[in-house]
Design an enzyme around this catalytic site. Structure first.
Site, short mmCIF file in Angstrom:
data_model
loop_
_atom_site.label_atom_id
_atom_site.label_comp_id
_atom_site.label_asym_id
_atom_site.label_seq_id
_atom_site.Cartn_x
_atom_site.Cartn_y
_atom_site.Cartn_z
CG HIS A 44 43.90 22.99 0.90
ND1 HIS A 44 43.46 21.77 1.36
CD2 HIS A 44 45.05 23.25 1.55
CE1 HIS A 44 44.32 21.31 2.25
NE2 HIS A 44 45.31 22.19 2.38
CG HIS A 93 40.10 18.58 -4.05
ND1 HIS A 93 38.93 18.36 -3.37
CD2 HIS A 93 40.98 19.03 -3.12
CE1 HIS A 93 39.09 18.67 -2.09
NE2 HIS A 93 40.33 19.07 -1.92
#
Length: 128
Positions: A44, A93
């Site tokens: 992303h 993440h």
């Protein structure tokens, strides 16, 4: 449109290759969303930097008022940063995954900007 598609395709392919090569697991905390892929680098973050970063490159080329240009650039930078922060917030993440995604996406922006500028230069003067 073709240029944006190319930069996103390059970012996606390189993201998949880097994820396989680095093979880093996601954070061990409970995620707020379901994810199945590896962690580093953040896809992303890389895609956001590649796409919105390329839009920033295009905006700098537009012949528009400076105030509008700066507002667009600041808005796009805010979107990029927000996407990175959201990935850490969701627990999918580590911050280093986001940094790696941003760096890789930025490399693609610079590479494609140089490539497209060279192509434009050769179109204008085919003798060079």
């Amino acid at each position: 449109m073709v240029q944006a598609t190319l930069i996103l395709a390059l970012a996606t392919i390189s993201n998949m290759v880097l994820k396989r090569f680095i093979d880093r697991a996601r954070p061990g905390i409970e995620h707020l969303v379901s994810v199945e892929t590896l962690s580093y680098p953040s896809g992303h973050a890389m895609s956001a930097m590649a796409f919105y970063g390329f839009l920033i490159f295009l905006v700098t080329k537009f012949n528009i008022q400076k105030v509008i240009k700066y507002v667009l650039i600041i808005t796009l930078i805010t979107i990029i940063i927000s996407i990175g922060i959201s990935r850490v917030y969701l627990g999918v993440h580590f911050p280093s995954d986001i940094a790696g995604g941003f760096i890789a996406g930025f490399i693609w922006v610079v590479f494609c900007a140089l490539l497209f500028d060279l192509i434009e230069l050769f179109k204008r003067d085919s003798t060079t």
